[in-house]
Enzyme design. Structure first.
Site, PDB file in Angstrom:
ATOM      1  CG  ASP A  62      13.207  39.911 -75.131  1.00 35.99           C
ATOM      2  OD1 ASP A  62      12.777  39.409 -74.212  1.00 35.99           O
ATOM      3  OD2 ASP A  62      12.849  39.708 -76.412  1.00 35.99           O
TER       4      ASP A  62
HETATM    5  C1  BGC Z   1      10.753  36.960 -75.197  1.00 36.92           C
HETATM    6  C2  BGC Z   1       9.888  38.143 -74.761  1.00 36.92           C
HETATM    7  C3  BGC Z   1       9.494  37.550 -73.431  1.00 36.92           C
HETATM    8  C4  BGC Z   1      10.698  37.274 -72.484  1.00 36.92           C
HETATM    9  C5  BGC Z   1      10.299  36.747 -71.322  1.00 36.92           C
HETATM   10  C6  BGC Z   1      12.021  36.488 -74.333  1.00 36.92           C
HETATM   11  O1  BGC Z   1      12.564  35.337 -74.895  1.00 36.92           O
HETATM   12  O2  BGC Z   1      11.442  37.456 -76.659  1.00 36.92           O
HETATM   13  O3  BGC Z   1       8.801  38.432 -75.729  1.00 36.92           O
HETATM   14  O4  BGC Z   1       8.642  38.577 -72.643  1.00 36.92           O
HETATM   15  O5  BGC Z   1      11.439  36.342 -73.085  1.00 36.92           O
HETATM   16  O6  BGC Z   1       9.663  35.498 -71.209  1.00 36.92           O
END
Ligand code: BGC
Length: 713
Positions: free
Chosen positions: A253
């Site tokens: 993530d």
């Molecule tokens: C989230 C993800 C997301 C990523 C990119 C993160 O903060 O947990 O689900 O895909 O950001 O935006």
């Protein structure tokens, strides 16, 4: 080409291509960088000019036909939390609303829409497939996910991933695993019994991955039993890659790669590397990983494997073979969003007041900013609908997600839509700001419809189940002034409803997306017969849930928190059954304007259990029902598991015979020497199978003898 053939030729191409790469090219694939945002308008120099800004960018290797990766969020449409001013996209209802539809075909339509719109904007990786189980009704992100049940979550997510990838766009499945609370998620340690993990959240991932073969798995932010998800050897190398033979790549993530050695634990790509710089003061898969390679700490074979996994998914999904993007029909996509909103709405209480009587001449519409639109969840999944938001109210809050926390209103006003559908009635609006004022309007109307909203989203857990901004007090006041009160909830989670016995109608519309106001008006007026079923148990209060107190809630950003998920595999309705608790509204519950009966339940047992039964529309309106098949006892042990479901549309008087075959893992318990690697075993003896309207309302049940058996991993 079938998936297996496509997979093996993708493997072969990935191997050949990787062999021709230089080490610099190999390392270049292992990091994605985030696009510029208005708040931070400087484009990272690794992103070529003219590239659409989005959540992630990884350069390609043109000389070998390897395309750059352009990654966009998420499951509810092509998200744009400020990346591309003016770029709008179809905004679906919340994931939990899709869960409430219990409709795999709808999930597939929604996925296809997302895939098409991603592709038309040049995005070849969609950060979709959010599937964390709803273990806690305070989780700010439950709106993005599907449900508390592994099967329902897996089946729907798999359809949507399959459809996205059918458009030639790689989809992720996320967040692997147990990011079931947002509280201090970067420092959260989720504690769970490993075998129970396999029977719940991991089972959801396992079934969805088998069905849809997503190109990438996104690891979660949190730790699981002490190790960060992205550096969790047992979960990534052990379960995902060895036991399940997952061939795609694992990305972190954003801002969840504190150390290069996550590569040894199975992580293949660091995502949103600038966020790691902010969080951990380094881009771990940049210089630190290269350094480890030069010192021989990162084996050459592992570096090749990381690269091959990424290439393999590119080739298997076909992002290297894009021709012209098919034309996008935004009108048709609006219909998809509208249909998803309709099917997701759950009628909780109707007590003779719904659908609205044609004789209701004076209708009060109160609160929820219903004159403007419908709310949406907040965070990385936020989609700007065509025409833009009706309003954006910055809410803010602590932590990295504080600045992204807004009250977004989609421009589909329930008030306007109700006026259109009820031309014979006089509708008056009160903002619901002051109980006394709302009461004055309620008193002089035949019927009152109160809209109740709550802002929920990424980075924040809710403190409790109440409605904010004094809305509970407004509902109490209005309901005591006029007993003909209907409450429409627009939330991403269950709410407490202290006023429940004093109102006649309750509707859960969730965050219903860009056409939500229309769908709500259609359900209230009776144009659409509601068919949604709760994908999450509504508890009477937090005392009934496994964690009345949420550890770490309210501590400053950066405080380590440990959340014991002691309920193990007994998530949601399973917990309520094992503790013999009666929830406010059960999982699977939802009313209709017609009625259904079940008959002729026949159950056969062999390798697994197959049940068939008849469902009949016994009322006077066409409508859709969702009969649910449950295991309620296994070999003398009481155990509740959803084994299957099917949404069926029936005309009045019409019957349908349905057959459901259970995934044998739902009948089994998982065990193994270390808990996480092992096998499934079905107990010997009588198994009880019940056909229900919800997880606590069974119409028919049959006992079948089942032979013990052990299988699989
Ligand atoms: C989230 C993800 C997301 C990523 C990119 C993160 O903060 O947990 O689900 O895909 O950001 O935006």
């Amino acid at each position: 080409m079938d998936a297996v053939v496509a997979g093996s030729s993708a493997d072969a191409r990935a191997r050949q291509t990787e062999q021709q790469m230089t080490d610099d090219e190999r390392f270049s694939l292992l990091i994605s960088v985030m696009g510029a945002l208005p708040l931070n308008p400087v484009r990272d120099e690794r992103i070529p000019e003219g590239t659409p800004m989005s959540a992630g960018y990884t350069p390609g290797v043109p000389r070998l036909g390897i395309p750059a990766l352009l990654m966009s969020d998420a499951s509810l449409g092509i998200a744009n939390p400020g990346y591309r001013p003016g770029d709008t996209a179809t905004a679906l209802p919340a994931g939990i609303a899709l869960g409430a539809s219990f409709n795999p075909a709808l999930a597939w339509e929604a996925g296809r829409m997302v895939g098409r719109e991603a592709r038309s904007r040049g995005f070849n990786v969609q950060l979709a497939g959010g599937i964390n189980l709803a273990r806690d009704p305070r989780n700010g992100r439950n709106f993005e996910y599907i449900s508390e049940d592994p099967l329902l979550s897996a089946v729907l997510v798999a359809e949507s991933i399959d459809a996205i990838q059918g458009e030639g766009v790689i989809s992720t499945i996320k967040h692997y695993s147990l990011n079931c609370n947002e509280t201090n998620r970067h420092w959260l340690d989720a504690i769970i019994d490993p075998a129970a993990h396999r029977e719940s959240d991991l089972l959801a991932f396992q079934i969805a991955i088998e069905r849809a073969q997503p190109g990438a798995v996104m690891a979660a932010y949190n730790k699981i039993n002490g190790d960060y998800a992205g550096g969790n050897d047992a979960l990534i190398n052990g379960v995902l890659k060895r036991a399940w033979r997952y061939p795609g790549w694992v990305m972190s993530d954003w801002g969840a790669t504190p150390s290069w050695d996550f590569a040894l634990k199975g992580l293949d790509q660091e995502s949103g590397a600038q966020v790691d710089m902010m969080m951990w003061h380094k881009e771990s898969f940049g210089e630190p990983l290269r350094g480890a390679y030069l010192e021989g700490k990162l084996p050459r074979e592992r570096l090749s494997d990381m690269v091959r996994r990424i290439l393999r998914s590119m080739f298997a999904v076909g992002i290297d073979r894009w021709g012209h993007a098919p034309a996008v029909d935004m009108e048709q996509h609006r219909e998809v969003a509208l249909e998803a909103a309709r099917q997701g709405i759950v009628l909780l209480k109707k007590d003779g007041i719904l659908p609205l009587a044609e004789t209701a001449a004076r209708i009060a519409v109160i609160g929820g900013l219903a004159q403007l639109g419908v709310p949406a969840g907040t965070g990385s999944s936020a989609v700007v609908p065509p025409g833009g938001y009706a309003a954006v109210v910055p809410i803010c809050g602590p932590g990295v997600m504080g600045s992204a926390r807004n009250l977004y209103l989609m421009p589909s006003s329930p008030l306007v839509e109700l006026k259109e559908l009820l031309p014979g009635a006089r509708l008056e609006f009160d903002p619901g700001m002051c109980p006394g004022e709302s009461e004055l309007l309620a008193r002089r109307c035949d019927v009152v419809i109160v809209f109740a909203i709550r802002v929920e989203g990424e980075g924040f857990d809710l403190p409790d189940l109440s409605l904010p901004w004094g809305q509970d007090a407004v509902i109490e006041a209005v309901a005591s002034a006029n007993p003909h009160t209907i409450v429409v909830l627009e939330t991403g989670n269950p709410v407490a409803m202290p006023w429940r016995d004093r109102v006649k109608g309750i509707v859960e519309a969730w965050y219903p997306g860009q056409a939500g106001g229309q769908a709500i008006a259609e359900v209230l007026s009776g144009r659409v017969n509601p068919s949604g079923r709760l994908p999450i148990t509504f508890p009477a209060d937090l005392a009934q849930t496994p964690r009345p107190e949420l550890p770490g809630l309210g501590t400053p950003w950066g405080t380590p928190a440990t959340i014991p998920y002691d309920e193990g595999a007994e998530v949601g309705y399973r917990w309520f059954a094992s503790e013999r608790l009666t929830p406010r509204y059960a999982f699977g519950y939802g009313l209709s304007y017609t009625s259904f009966s079940y008959s002729d339940l026949e159950v056969r047992a062999g390798e697994t259990i197959t049940a068939s039964f008849k469902v009949t529309n016994t009322g006077s309106h066409p409508g859709a029902d969702v009969p649910q098949l449950y295991l309620t006892g296994a070999g003398g042990e009481q155990r509740l598991r959803l084994l299957g479901f099917e949404r069926v549309e029936l005309q009045p008087g019409e019957s349908h015979r349905l057959t459901i075959t259970a995934d044998p893992r739902l009948l089994a318990r998982f065990s193994g020497p270390d808990g996480i690697l092992g096998s499934w075993s079905i107990a010997d003896g009588i198994h009880r199978v019940a056909l229900g309207r919800s997880a606590s309302d069974f119409a028919l049940a049959v006992d079948v003898p089942v032979k013990a058996r052990r299988f699989g991993s």
